[in-house]
Scaffold this motif. Structure first.
Motif, PDB file in Angstrom:
ATOM      1  N   SER A  23      19.020 -31.405 -13.074  1.00  0.00           N
ATOM      2  CA  SER A  23      17.919 -30.726 -13.084  1.00  0.00           C
ATOM      3  C   SER A  23      17.881 -29.140 -13.580  1.00  0.00           C
ATOM      4  CB  SER A  23      17.371 -30.324 -11.771  1.00  0.00           C
ATOM      5  OG  SER A  23      18.322 -29.896 -10.720  1.00  0.00           O
ATOM      6  N   ASN A  24      19.033 -28.396 -13.700  1.00  0.00           N
ATOM      7  CA  ASN A  24      19.363 -27.144 -13.992  1.00  0.00           C
ATOM      8  C   ASN A  24      19.365 -27.382 -15.786  1.00  0.00           C
ATOM      9  OD1 ASN A  24      22.245 -28.551 -13.552  1.00  0.00           O
ATOM     10  ND2 ASN A  24      22.653 -26.975 -15.194  1.00  0.00           N
ATOM     11  N   MET A  25      19.220 -28.439 -16.233  1.00  0.00           N
ATOM     12  CA  MET A  25      19.246 -28.582 -17.943  1.00  0.00           C
ATOM     13  C   MET A  25      17.666 -28.535 -18.227  1.00  0.00           C
ATOM     14  SD  MET A  25      22.691 -30.313 -18.611  1.00  0.00           S
ATOM     15  CE  MET A  25      22.583 -29.725 -20.369  1.00  0.00           C
ATOM     16  N   GLU A  35      20.287 -21.342 -18.630  1.00  0.00           N
ATOM     17  CA  GLU A  35      20.272 -20.284 -19.295  1.00  0.00           C
ATOM     18  C   GLU A  35      19.672 -19.175 -18.722  1.00  0.00           C
ATOM     19  OE1 GLU A  35      19.929 -22.576 -23.768  1.00  0.00           O
ATOM     20  OE2 GLU A  35      18.139 -22.074 -22.826  1.00  0.00           O
ATOM     21  N   LYS A  36      18.519 -19.375 -17.953  1.00  0.00           N
ATOM     22  CA  LYS A  36      17.974 -18.216 -17.350  1.00  0.00           C
ATOM     23  C   LYS A  36      19.162 -17.631 -16.266  1.00  0.00           C
ATOM     24  CE  LYS A  36      13.762 -20.649 -16.910  1.00  0.00           C
ATOM     25  NZ  LYS A  36      12.669 -19.810 -17.581  1.00  0.00           N
ATOM     26  N   TRP A  37      19.716 -18.450 -15.446  1.00  0.00           N
ATOM     27  CA  TRP A  37      20.930 -18.041 -14.627  1.00  0.00           C
ATOM     28  C   TRP A  37      21.807 -17.291 -15.407  1.00  0.00           C
ATOM     29  CZ3 TRP A  37      20.057 -16.832  -9.942  1.00  0.00           C
ATOM     30  CH2 TRP A  37      19.116 -17.706  -8.952  1.00  0.00           C
ATOM     31  N   GLU A  38      22.331 -17.836 -16.552  1.00  0.00           N
ATOM     32  CA  GLU A  38      23.521 -17.319 -17.301  1.00  0.00           C
ATOM     33  C   GLU A  38      23.123 -15.779 -17.628  1.00  0.00           C
ATOM     34  OE1 GLU A  38      25.539 -21.114 -19.141  1.00  0.00           O
ATOM     35  OE2 GLU A  38      23.927 -20.211 -20.372  1.00  0.00           O
ATOM     36  N   HIS A  39      21.766 -15.653 -18.175  1.00  0.00           N
ATOM     37  CA  HIS A  39      21.319 -14.348 -18.363  1.00  0.00           C
ATOM     38  C   HIS A  39      21.379 -13.374 -17.383  1.00  0.00           C
ATOM     39  CE1 HIS A  39      20.118 -16.144 -22.513  1.00  0.00           C
ATOM     40  NE2 HIS A  39      20.231 -14.894 -22.901  1.00  0.00           N
ATOM     41  N   TYR A  40      21.033 -13.900 -16.361  1.00  0.00           N
ATOM     42  CA  TYR A  40      20.885 -12.989 -14.986  1.00  0.00           C
ATOM     43  C   TYR A  40      22.066 -12.693 -14.349  1.00  0.00           C
ATOM     44  CZ  TYR A  40      15.747 -12.903 -14.213  1.00  0.00           C
ATOM     45  OH  TYR A  40      14.383 -12.830 -14.099  1.00  0.00           O
ATOM     46  N   LEU A  41      22.936 -13.641 -14.467  1.00  0.00           N
ATOM     47  CA  LEU A  41      24.271 -13.411 -13.648  1.00  0.00           C
ATOM     48  C   LEU A  41      25.505 -13.088 -14.679  1.00  0.00           C
ATOM     49  CD1 LEU A  41      23.898 -15.899 -10.857  1.00  0.00           C
ATOM     50  CD2 LEU A  41      23.853 -13.649 -10.670  1.00  0.00           C
ATOM     51  N   GLY A  56      30.967 -36.884 -17.549  1.00  0.00           N
ATOM     52  CA  GLY A  56      31.357 -36.686 -18.989  1.00  0.00           C
ATOM     53  C   GLY A  56      30.394 -36.469 -20.090  1.00  0.00           C
ATOM     54  N   VAL A  57      28.996 -36.773 -19.810  1.00  0.00           N
ATOM     55  CA  VAL A  57      28.032 -36.416 -20.678  1.00  0.00           C
ATOM     56  C   VAL A  57      27.824 -34.949 -20.763  1.00  0.00           C
ATOM     57  CG1 VAL A  57      25.575 -36.649 -20.959  1.00  0.00           C
ATOM     58  CG2 VAL A  57      26.885 -38.617 -20.238  1.00  0.00           C
ATOM     59  N   TYR A  58      27.858 -34.116 -19.527  1.00  0.00           N
ATOM     60  CA  TYR A  58      27.810 -32.645 -19.697  1.00  0.00           C
ATOM     61  C   TYR A  58      28.962 -32.053 -19.113  1.00  0.00           C
ATOM     62  CZ  TYR A  58      23.083 -34.547 -20.179  1.00  0.00           C
ATOM     63  OH  TYR A  58      21.771 -35.226 -20.762  1.00  0.00           O
TER      64      TYR A  58
END
Length: 400
Positions: A23-25, A35-41, A56-58
């Protein structure tokens, strides 16, 4: 800082959009939840728990046992207020949003144990409540929350964005150009109309807006996406990376790599990746009696009242419609299904189905993968053995 996403037991409510991804993707607004969390944290490491069939897919790198880890519910969308609350968490503290764990801080050793076991975090955590952030609980919320998320993402990215220089785009009409953001390499052809008076318009890197297209914000046209000639793109819409959009779209989220390149109306809908909507595909987003739209929950098969008067189509990855397809209000379609009908198809379409006037057939797995491979190859992406195994799992589950 380490960041690990987890999916709780209610994450299945986002299916069919999450049949092929955690779901996070999922993309809501300009960015995916990751991507939202990566920009925030700005974490040093990002990993995720996933169902076994997605292994193995992600990417899912191992957690470092020597450093604390922030665990985030994969369907939880951040904002500035909840960011402050998360940064103040001590080890073994967490946040609840509407009685659901959404964020936790744990030491690295314990995080490694939970991650490797594939179990849900939350035991022995001291929780406090938060009213901030947004928790997705249904697939239709992807489009329902999209307008506000486009605006939130622009605020998040604003330090790296520039408003449009009108002189670079002769023959283009801009309303409220101070709310139009154009990334490097984007093309806006003469005759286009960009209306940002009701909300911002974001045009991503190397995106193309063809002549005669009309966009009314809030709208996001992500990197490498194309808006076809004469298209009408209404507010609260996201055209994801490498997507093509033509005709008329209103409050639609196209995740990535999907095409609706021709005339036809699509409204209040969420479309997965690698989908293709044939020429003159139209969907209904409003019932004739103006009552609330009911939707089928993917895992349980039970209908429920969305509370929405406007609700169109939810479509999983790799599904396609033929020319002149008509989609009913509140249609839910799984992955790798083909709709080739001159009449309305069922409102609930299983994965790996081929619908024609002669009825419903199973879409043979090898044929489905052959078609998927051809479409993905056009974008320089190959089907890996892990991806194929994931799709095989979904095929077998759909045909039990």
């Amino acid at each position: 800082m380490q960041l690990c996403f987890f999916d709780d037991t209610r994450a299945t409510r986002l299916m069919p959009l999450t049949l092929t991804k955690p779901s996070n993707m999922v993309r809501v607004g300009i960015l995916t939840i990751t991507e939202k969390w990566e920009h925030y944290l700005s974490p040093d490491l990002v990993t995720r728990q996933m169902p076994e069939y997605m292994a193995g897919v992600y990417p899912a790198p191992e957690i470092d046992p020597s450093a604390d880890c922030i665990w985030i519910n994969g369907r939880f969308l951040p904002d500035h207020q909840v960011l402050g609350e998360i940064l103040q968490l001590s080890t073994d503290e967490g946040l609840m949003h509407k009685h659901t764990p959404v964020a936790m801080r744990m030491d690295g050793t314990r995080s490694v144990s939970i991650f490797n076991a594939g179990s849900l975090p939350g035991a022995e955590i001291s929780f406090s409540d938060t009213e901030h952030g947004t928790l997705l609980d249904a697939p239709w919320q992807v489009f329902a929350f999209n307008g506000e998320q486009v605006q939130a993402d622009i605020s998040l990215l604003k330090a790296k964005l520039r408003t449009v220089d009108e002189k670079k785009y002769p023959g283009v009409h801009f309303q409220s150009p101070y709310q139009v953001y154009v990334k490097d390499g984007a093309v806006i052809e003469p005759g286009s109309i960009i209306m940002a008076g009701d909300g911002p318009v974001y045009i991503g890197e190397k995106a193309t807006i063809m002549s005669g297209a009309m966009l009314r914000g809030p709208v996001a046209v992500c990197s490498h996406a194309t808006i076809k000639m004469g298209a009408k793109i209404y507010g609260d819409t996201t055209i994801g990376p490498w997507c093509k959009a033509g005709g008329e779209l209103q409050n639609v989220v196209m995740q990535a790599y999907s095409n609706k390149g021709h005339d036809g109306f699509l409204g209040n809908s969420a479309i997965g990746e690698w989908c293709n909507l044939g020429a003159d595909t139209n969907n209904s987003n409003l019932k004739n009696n103006y009552s609330n739209v009911r939707l089928t929950e993917w895992e349980t098969g039970k209908d429920y009242d969305t509370g929405l008067q406007f609700c169109g189509t939810i479509m999983g990855d790799h599904s396609k419609t033929a020319i002149n397809t008509m989609l009913n209000t509140g249609t839910v379609c799984g992955v790798c299904s083909n709709i080739v009908l001159g009449d309305f198809p069922p409102k609930h379409i299983k994965s790996f189905r081929w619908l024609t006037k002669n009825g419903e057939d199973i879409y043979k797995f090898d044929k489905a993968m052959e078609t998927a491979g051809r479409m993905m190859e056009r974008r320089g992406i190959e089907i890996t053995p892990e991806y194929r195994a994931m799709m095989r799992f979904l095929f077998e589950k759909a045909n039990r």
